[in-house]
Write a protein that holds these residues in place. Structure first.
Motif, PDB file in Angstrom:
ATOM      1  N   THR A   1       0.860  -1.170   0.000  1.00 57.24           N
ATOM      2  CA  THR A   1       0.000   0.000   0.000  1.00 57.24           C
ATOM      3  C   THR A   1       0.901   1.226   0.000  1.00 57.24           C
ATOM      4  O   THR A   1       1.867   1.275   0.751  1.00 57.24           O
ATOM      5  CB  THR A   1      -0.878   0.021   1.268  1.00 57.24           C
ATOM      6  OG1 THR A   1      -1.491  -1.245   1.402  1.00 57.24           O
ATOM      7  CG2 THR A   1      -1.953   1.079   1.166  1.00 57.24           C
ATOM      8  N   CYS A   2       0.606   2.200  -0.841  1.00 59.86           N
ATOM      9  CA  CYS A   2       1.477   3.369  -0.918  1.00 59.86           C
ATOM     10  C   CYS A   2       1.295   4.240   0.319  1.00 59.86           C
ATOM     11  O   CYS A   2       0.298   4.136   1.036  1.00 59.86           O
ATOM     12  CB  CYS A   2       1.235   4.149  -2.212  1.00 59.86           C
ATOM     13  SG  CYS A   2       0.023   5.468  -2.104  1.00 59.86           S
ATOM     14  N   LYS A   3       2.259   5.110   0.569  1.00 61.68           N
ATOM     15  CA  LYS A   3       2.233   5.926   1.780  1.00 61.68           C
ATOM     16  C   LYS A   3       1.005   6.837   1.806  1.00 61.68           C
ATOM     17  O   LYS A   3       0.377   7.019   2.852  1.00 61.68           O
ATOM     18  CB  LYS A   3       3.512   6.757   1.881  1.00 61.68           C
ATOM     19  CG  LYS A   3       3.517   7.634   3.127  1.00 61.68           C
ATOM     20  CD  LYS A   3       4.853   8.233   3.430  1.00 61.68           C
ATOM     21  CE  LYS A   3       4.873   8.973   4.754  1.00 61.68           C
ATOM     22  NZ  LYS A   3       3.622   9.605   5.169  1.00 61.68           N
ATOM     23  N   THR A   4       0.650   7.383   0.645  1.00 67.35           N
ATOM     24  CA  THR A   4      -0.522   8.261   0.587  1.00 67.35           C
ATOM     25  C   THR A   4      -1.778   7.495   0.990  1.00 67.35           C
ATOM     26  O   THR A   4      -2.601   8.000   1.751  1.00 67.35           O
ATOM     27  CB  THR A   4      -0.680   8.853  -0.829  1.00 67.35           C
ATOM     28  OG1 THR A   4       0.542   9.508  -1.182  1.00 67.35           O
ATOM     29  CG2 THR A   4      -1.810   9.864  -0.884  1.00 67.35           C
ATOM     30  N   CYS A   5      -1.922   6.271   0.488  1.00 62.95           N
ATOM     31  CA  CYS A   5      -3.071   5.449   0.861  1.00 62.95           C
ATOM     32  C   CYS A   5      -3.087   5.178   2.364  1.00 62.95           C
ATOM     33  O   CYS A   5      -4.134   5.278   3.010  1.00 62.95           O
ATOM     34  CB  CYS A   5      -3.043   4.117   0.116  1.00 62.95           C
ATOM     35  SG  CYS A   5      -3.662   4.210  -1.566  1.00 62.95           S
ATOM     36  N   ARG A   6      -1.929   4.855   2.902  1.00 61.85           N
ATOM     37  CA  ARG A   6      -1.860   4.585   4.345  1.00 61.85           C
ATOM     38  C   ARG A   6      -2.223   5.830   5.143  1.00 61.85           C
ATOM     39  O   ARG A   6      -2.962   5.751   6.121  1.00 61.85           O
ATOM     40  CB  ARG A   6      -0.459   4.099   4.736  1.00 61.85           C
ATOM     41  CG  ARG A   6      -0.166   2.659   4.307  1.00 61.85           C
ATOM     42  CD  ARG A   6       1.036   2.073   5.070  1.00 61.85           C
ATOM     43  NE  ARG A   6       2.248   2.866   4.908  1.00 61.85           N
ATOM     44  CZ  ARG A   6       3.097   2.744   3.881  1.00 61.85           C
ATOM     45  NH1 ARG A   6       2.858   1.870   2.919  1.00 61.85           N
ATOM     46  NH2 ARG A   6       4.180   3.488   3.821  1.00 61.85           N
TER      47      ARG A   6
ATOM     48  N   HIS B   1      -8.341  13.235  -5.117  1.00 61.49           N
ATOM     49  CA  HIS B   1      -7.142  13.578  -5.873  1.00 61.49           C
ATOM     50  C   HIS B   1      -6.261  12.339  -6.053  1.00 61.49           C
ATOM     51  O   HIS B   1      -5.802  12.052  -7.155  1.00 61.49           O
ATOM     52  CB  HIS B   1      -6.375  14.683  -5.150  1.00 61.49           C
ATOM     53  CG  HIS B   1      -5.092  15.065  -5.820  1.00 61.49           C
ATOM     54  ND1 HIS B   1      -5.054  15.865  -6.950  1.00 61.49           N
ATOM     55  CD2 HIS B   1      -3.801  14.749  -5.542  1.00 61.49           C
ATOM     56  CE1 HIS B   1      -3.802  16.011  -7.330  1.00 61.49           C
ATOM     57  NE2 HIS B   1      -3.014  15.353  -6.497  1.00 61.49           N
ATOM     58  N   HIS B   2      -6.048  11.607  -4.976  1.00 63.57           N
ATOM     59  CA  HIS B   2      -5.186  10.432  -5.045  1.00 63.57           C
ATOM     60  C   HIS B   2      -5.782   9.365  -5.960  1.00 63.57           C
ATOM     61  O   HIS B   2      -5.062   8.718  -6.722  1.00 63.57           O
ATOM     62  CB  HIS B   2      -4.945   9.866  -3.646  1.00 63.57           C
ATOM     63  CG  HIS B   2      -3.934   8.763  -3.631  1.00 63.57           C
ATOM     64  ND1 HIS B   2      -2.644   8.923  -4.076  1.00 63.57           N
ATOM     65  CD2 HIS B   2      -4.039   7.456  -3.261  1.00 63.57           C
ATOM     66  CE1 HIS B   2      -1.986   7.780  -3.963  1.00 63.57           C
ATOM     67  NE2 HIS B   2      -2.813   6.874  -3.476  1.00 63.57           N
ATOM     68  N   LEU B   3      -7.108   9.197  -5.900  1.00 68.61           N
ATOM     69  CA  LEU B   3      -7.767   8.224  -6.775  1.00 68.61           C
ATOM     70  C   LEU B   3      -7.605   8.620  -8.237  1.00 68.61           C
ATOM     71  O   LEU B   3      -7.417   7.774  -9.113  1.00 68.61           O
ATOM     72  CB  LEU B   3      -9.260   8.115  -6.424  1.00 68.61           C
ATOM     73  CG  LEU B   3      -9.604   7.293  -5.193  1.00 68.61           C
ATOM     74  CD1 LEU B   3     -11.092   7.386  -4.891  1.00 68.61           C
ATOM     75  CD2 LEU B   3      -9.193   5.843  -5.377  1.00 68.61           C
TER      76      LEU B   3
ATOM     77  N   GLY C   1      -3.856   8.229  -9.333  1.00 68.42           N
ATOM     78  CA  GLY C   1      -3.358   6.856  -9.358  1.00 68.42           C
ATOM     79  C   GLY C   1      -2.359   6.641  -8.244  1.00 68.42           C
ATOM     80  O   GLY C   1      -1.659   7.558  -7.831  1.00 68.42           O
ATOM     81  N   CYS C   2      -2.337   5.419  -7.802  1.00 64.54           N
ATOM     82  CA  CYS C   2      -1.520   5.061  -6.658  1.00 64.54           C
ATOM     83  C   CYS C   2      -0.071   4.828  -7.084  1.00 64.54           C
ATOM     84  O   CYS C   2       0.184   4.298  -8.152  1.00 64.54           O
ATOM     85  CB  CYS C   2      -2.095   3.778  -6.079  1.00 64.54           C
ATOM     86  SG  CYS C   2      -1.724   3.557  -4.377  1.00 64.54           S
ATOM     87  N   ASN C   3       0.860   5.223  -6.238  1.00 62.61           N
ATOM     88  CA  ASN C   3       2.284   5.014  -6.542  1.00 62.61           C
ATOM     89  C   ASN C   3       2.795   3.662  -6.087  1.00 62.61           C
ATOM     90  O   ASN C   3       3.975   3.353  -6.257  1.00 62.61           O
ATOM     91  CB  ASN C   3       3.137   6.090  -5.870  1.00 62.61           C
ATOM     92  CG  ASN C   3       2.844   7.475  -6.421  1.00 62.61           C
ATOM     93  OD1 ASN C   3       2.559   7.615  -7.608  1.00 62.61           O
ATOM     94  ND2 ASN C   3       2.899   8.474  -5.575  1.00 62.61           N
ATOM     95  N   SER C   4       1.897   2.886  -5.484  1.00 63.61           N
ATOM     96  CA  SER C   4       2.344   1.620  -4.926  1.00 63.61           C
ATOM     97  C   SER C   4       2.816   0.683  -6.036  1.00 63.61           C
ATOM     98  O   SER C   4       2.342   0.773  -7.174  1.00 63.61           O
ATOM     99  CB  SER C   4       1.210   0.957  -4.151  1.00 63.61           C
ATOM    100  OG  SER C   4       0.208   0.546  -5.031  1.00 63.61           O
TER     101      SER C   4
HETATM  102 ZN   LIG Z   1      -2.084   5.046  -2.952  1.00 61.90          ZN
END
Ligand SMILES: [Zn+2]
Length: 107
Positions: free
Chosen positions: A4-9, A94-96, A99-102
């Protein structure tokens, strides 16, 4: 295992924090509403029977619990919550969109 990317966490942690804050406000709202709907809230509290009622209620309705102690929810607390919730929603959208960097899920 998927990373899971840091932003998601961070978003998830912030969402859980918002949930806890919302639940506390809801519990106080229910306490106020329950007492307001009673015939004589003050003596209900003084007699200790309200505490008893709250205990039983919270066992039967854990997802609709009443605050066991009275605390005033100040207007600024509600406003800060609304502000933080709006910011969280913006960041999550915004993150959705970005796109996720994971790393790619390998399963
Ligand atoms: Zn993410």
């Amino acid at each position: 295992m998927a990373e899971t990317c840091k932003t998601c966490r961070d978003l998830l942690a912030a969402a859980l924090d918002l949930c806890v804050r919302a639940r506390k406000m809801d519990e106080q709202d229910r306490r106020v509403a329950t007492l307001a709907a009673s015939v004589d809230g003050a003596s209900w509290v003084e007699s200790g029977r309200f505490d008893e009622y709250v205990r039983r209620h919270n066992i039967h309705y854990p997802d609709r619990s009443i605050a066991p102690k009275s605390a005033t929810i100040h207007l600024w607390v509600q406003e800060q919550y609304d502000t933080d919730l709006a910011a969280w929603e913006r960041n999550a959208r915004h993150h959705l969109t970005q796109g996720c960097n994971s790393p790619k899920d390998t399963k």
